[in-house]
Design a protein around this motif. Structure first.
Motif, PDB file in Angstrom:
ATOM      1  N   ASN A  20      -0.481  -0.332   7.740  1.00 32.54           N
ATOM      2  CA  ASN A  20      -0.280  -0.358   6.281  1.00 32.54           C
ATOM      3  C   ASN A  20      -1.182   0.706   5.645  1.00 32.54           C
ATOM      4  O   ASN A  20      -2.352   0.459   5.379  1.00 32.54           O
ATOM      5  CB  ASN A  20      -0.598  -1.747   5.720  1.00 32.54           C
ATOM      6  CG  ASN A  20       0.334  -2.800   6.289  1.00 32.54           C
ATOM      7  OD1 ASN A  20       1.547  -2.615   6.316  1.00 32.54           O
ATOM      8  ND2 ASN A  20      -0.230  -3.903   6.763  1.00 32.54           N
ATOM      9  N   ALA A  21      -0.597   1.884   5.424  1.00 29.10           N
ATOM     10  CA  ALA A  21      -1.386   3.019   4.938  1.00 29.10           C
ATOM     11  C   ALA A  21      -1.752   2.887   3.462  1.00 29.10           C
ATOM     12  O   ALA A  21      -2.817   3.328   3.038  1.00 29.10           O
ATOM     13  CB  ALA A  21      -0.621   4.316   5.172  1.00 29.10           C
ATOM     14  N   LEU A  22      -0.851   2.315   2.653  1.00 26.70           N
ATOM     15  CA  LEU A  22      -1.111   2.055   1.230  1.00 26.70           C
ATOM     16  C   LEU A  22      -0.806   0.604   0.935  1.00 26.70           C
ATOM     17  O   LEU A  22       0.227   0.076   1.364  1.00 26.70           O
ATOM     18  CB  LEU A  22      -0.249   2.962   0.342  1.00 26.70           C
ATOM     19  CG  LEU A  22      -0.462   4.475   0.415  1.00 26.70           C
ATOM     20  CD1 LEU A  22       0.462   5.196  -0.558  1.00 26.70           C
ATOM     21  CD2 LEU A  22      -1.918   4.860   0.135  1.00 26.70           C
ATOM     22  N   LYS A  23      -1.694  -0.037   0.182  1.00 27.66           N
ATOM     23  CA  LYS A  23      -1.550  -1.462  -0.105  1.00 27.66           C
ATOM     24  C   LYS A  23      -1.552  -1.695  -1.613  1.00 27.66           C
ATOM     25  O   LYS A  23      -2.600  -1.642  -2.262  1.00 27.66           O
ATOM     26  CB  LYS A  23      -2.694  -2.258   0.558  1.00 27.66           C
ATOM     27  CG  LYS A  23      -2.764  -2.079   2.075  1.00 27.66           C
ATOM     28  CD  LYS A  23      -4.032  -2.700   2.637  1.00 27.66           C
ATOM     29  CE  LYS A  23      -4.179  -2.401   4.123  1.00 27.66           C
ATOM     30  NZ  LYS A  23      -5.501  -2.846   4.645  1.00 27.66           N
ATOM     31  N   ASN A  24      -0.376  -1.870  -2.160  1.00 31.88           N
ATOM     32  CA  ASN A  24      -0.243  -2.249  -3.568  1.00 31.88           C
ATOM     33  C   ASN A  24      -0.987  -1.295  -4.506  1.00 31.88           C
ATOM     34  O   ASN A  24      -1.707  -1.713  -5.408  1.00 31.88           O
ATOM     35  CB  ASN A  24      -0.760  -3.682  -3.761  1.00 31.88           C
ATOM     36  CG  ASN A  24       0.051  -4.434  -4.794  1.00 31.88           C
ATOM     37  OD1 ASN A  24       1.261  -4.253  -4.888  1.00 31.88           O
ATOM     38  ND2 ASN A  24      -0.605  -5.257  -5.569  1.00 31.88           N
ATOM     39  N   VAL A  25      -0.770  -0.004  -4.317  1.00 31.03           N
ATOM     40  CA  VAL A  25      -1.483   1.021  -5.089  1.00 31.03           C
ATOM     41  C   VAL A  25      -0.801   1.251  -6.434  1.00 31.03           C
ATOM     42  O   VAL A  25       0.407   1.484  -6.500  1.00 31.03           O
ATOM     43  CB  VAL A  25      -1.541   2.346  -4.296  1.00 31.03           C
ATOM     44  CG1 VAL A  25      -1.998   3.494  -5.196  1.00 31.03           C
ATOM     45  CG2 VAL A  25      -2.466   2.199  -3.098  1.00 31.03           C
ATOM     46  N   THR A  47      -1.629  10.290   2.243  1.00 39.27           N
ATOM     47  CA  THR A  47      -0.355   9.556   2.159  1.00 39.27           C
ATOM     48  C   THR A  47       0.028   9.341   0.705  1.00 39.27           C
ATOM     49  O   THR A  47       1.185   9.553   0.305  1.00 39.27           O
ATOM     50  CB  THR A  47      -0.460   8.194   2.881  1.00 39.27           C
ATOM     51  OG1 THR A  47      -0.778   8.417   4.253  1.00 39.27           O
ATOM     52  CG2 THR A  47       0.851   7.427   2.797  1.00 39.27           C
ATOM     53  N   LEU A  48      -0.947   8.954  -0.116  1.00 42.73           N
ATOM     54  CA  LEU A  48      -0.690   8.754  -1.543  1.00 42.73           C
ATOM     55  C   LEU A  48      -0.217  10.059  -2.183  1.00 42.73           C
ATOM     56  O   LEU A  48       0.755  10.070  -2.948  1.00 42.73           O
ATOM     57  CB  LEU A  48      -1.961   8.246  -2.234  1.00 42.73           C
ATOM     58  CG  LEU A  48      -1.842   7.837  -3.706  1.00 42.73           C
ATOM     59  CD1 LEU A  48      -2.922   6.822  -4.059  1.00 42.73           C
ATOM     60  CD2 LEU A  48      -1.978   9.031  -4.644  1.00 42.73           C
ATOM     61  N   LEU A  49      -0.892  11.177  -1.842  1.00 39.12           N
ATOM     62  CA  LEU A  49      -0.526  12.471  -2.413  1.00 39.12           C
ATOM     63  C   LEU A  49       0.903  12.864  -1.987  1.00 39.12           C
ATOM     64  O   LEU A  49       1.671  13.387  -2.795  1.00 39.12           O
ATOM     65  CB  LEU A  49      -1.525  13.531  -1.948  1.00 39.12           C
ATOM     66  CG  LEU A  49      -1.975  14.572  -2.972  1.00 39.12           C
ATOM     67  CD1 LEU A  49      -2.558  13.912  -4.207  1.00 39.12           C
ATOM     68  CD2 LEU A  49      -2.991  15.523  -2.353  1.00 39.12           C
ATOM     69  N   GLN A  57       8.621   8.787   1.124  1.00 37.81           N
ATOM     70  CA  GLN A  57       9.122   7.703   0.284  1.00 37.81           C
ATOM     71  C   GLN A  57       8.254   6.462   0.504  1.00 37.81           C
ATOM     72  O   GLN A  57       7.856   6.171   1.641  1.00 37.81           O
ATOM     73  CB  GLN A  57      10.580   7.376   0.652  1.00 37.81           C
ATOM     74  CG  GLN A  57      11.581   8.456   0.291  1.00 37.81           C
ATOM     75  CD  GLN A  57      11.781   8.559  -1.219  1.00 37.81           C
ATOM     76  OE1 GLN A  57      11.639   7.589  -1.944  1.00 37.81           O
ATOM     77  NE2 GLN A  57      12.097   9.748  -1.686  1.00 37.81           N
ATOM     78  N   PRO A  58       7.947   5.709  -0.556  1.00 38.12           N
ATOM     79  CA  PRO A  58       7.185   4.468  -0.368  1.00 38.12           C
ATOM     80  C   PRO A  58       8.025   3.405   0.347  1.00 38.12           C
ATOM     81  O   PRO A  58       9.247   3.420   0.253  1.00 38.12           O
ATOM     82  CB  PRO A  58       6.856   4.036  -1.801  1.00 38.12           C
ATOM     83  CG  PRO A  58       7.915   4.653  -2.651  1.00 38.12           C
ATOM     84  CD  PRO A  58       8.305   5.932  -1.976  1.00 38.12           C
ATOM     85  N   THR A  59       7.351   2.519   1.063  1.00 36.67           N
ATOM     86  CA  THR A  59       8.044   1.379   1.672  1.00 36.67           C
ATOM     87  C   THR A  59       8.517   0.428   0.583  1.00 36.67           C
ATOM     88  O   THR A  59       9.610  -0.134   0.649  1.00 36.67           O
ATOM     89  CB  THR A  59       7.102   0.655   2.660  1.00 36.67           C
ATOM     90  OG1 THR A  59       6.647   1.609   3.625  1.00 36.67           O
ATOM     91  CG2 THR A  59       7.825  -0.475   3.378  1.00 36.67           C
ATOM     92  N   SER A  60       7.682   0.260  -0.443  1.00 37.19           N
ATOM     93  CA  SER A  60       8.061  -0.523  -1.629  1.00 37.19           C
ATOM     94  C   SER A  60       7.235  -0.040  -2.806  1.00 37.19           C
ATOM     95  O   SER A  60       6.244   0.669  -2.641  1.00 37.19           O
ATOM     96  CB  SER A  60       7.833  -2.028  -1.388  1.00 37.19           C
ATOM     97  OG  SER A  60       6.454  -2.298  -1.184  1.00 37.19           O
ATOM     98  N   GLY A  61       7.664  -0.413  -4.003  1.00 36.83           N
ATOM     99  CA  GLY A  61       6.983   0.032  -5.221  1.00 36.83           C
ATOM    100  C   GLY A  61       7.717   1.191  -5.871  1.00 36.83           C
ATOM    101  O   GLY A  61       8.713   1.692  -5.335  1.00 36.83           O
TER     102      GLY A  61
END
Length: 224
Positions: A20-25, A47-49, A57-61
């Protein structure tokens, strides 16, 4: 003009496990904002950049640019978006060795549409504002490291992109040139009213940023 990330998650498969590279950002960057993201290697900054710049593409959000959800765009539209709406400044300048300083910028313009005389004048004015007015016909090997990175800054702004994303833009520079480059990015962001995000390990550069966020284990928090 604004960049908004809402509850963004990004997961990658690594063998049998999921990372999980990004968590609810969540993050909002408005026009004229110059924000920094710091944190250890592997924390999710790049990853965020990449998601903000429509490279991933984000997994979700949701990722919204001026209210448009880029996660719902088709690939053809995303390619156009990356070219016209996002300016990238990378760790190394990545200049093309056989193009002059001016032609580095005009090539990017040409990818968008036919280059007009007005485009040429805008490119020249950008380079001049970054102290490169005397270097228009120089090749990359005739420039210092700081000058090459300033050409990269100008290239990021030449399509009048709304969003500027800088990934460790001072990594290959000494202290004096690093300060000079970040001050120039800030000046262009403020003067041209862009929304800018800089990922950096160099905490000396944070004084030039409006807000600083820290990324750790995929979680983003506001530091100041």
């Amino acid at each position: 003009m604004s960049l908004v990330l809402k509850n963004v998650n990004k997961s990658f498969k690594e063998g049998d496990s999921t990372v999980n590279a990004l968590k609810n950002v969540s993050l909002t960057v408005n026009a004229g904002d110059f924000i920094a993201i710091i944190g250890p290697s592997g924390s999710g900054k790049s990853t965020l950049l990449s998601i903000a710049g429509a490279l991933l593409q984000p997994t979700s959000g949701d990722v919204l640019v001026n209210g448009t959800d880029i996660g719902k765009m088709k690939e053809k539209d995303l390619s156009s978006f990356r070219l016209t709406d996002v300016g990238f400044i990378l760790q190394t300048s990545n200049l093309i060795p056989y193009l002059t300083v001016l032609d580095q910028l005009l090539l990017v313009r040409k990818m968008k549409s036919k280059v007009t005389e007005k485009d040429k004048e805008f490119a020249k004015s950008l380079l001049t504002s970054l102290g490169l007015g005397e270097k228009l016909n120089k090749f990359p090997n005739e420039l210092s490291g700081g000058e090459r990175q300033r050409v990269a800054i100008a290239r990021a702004f030449v399509n009048d992109s709304h969003i500027i994303l800088a990934d460790e833009p001072t990594a290959s520079l000494d202290s004096n040139r690093a300060f000079e480059v970040v001050k120039q990015i800030r000046k262009e962001v403020k003067g041209r009213n862009k929304a800018a995000v800089m990922v950096t390990h160099d905490e000396r550069m944070l004084e030039f940023c409006d807000k600083v966020y820290r990324m750790e284990d995929g979680v983003l928090t506001l530091q100041k």
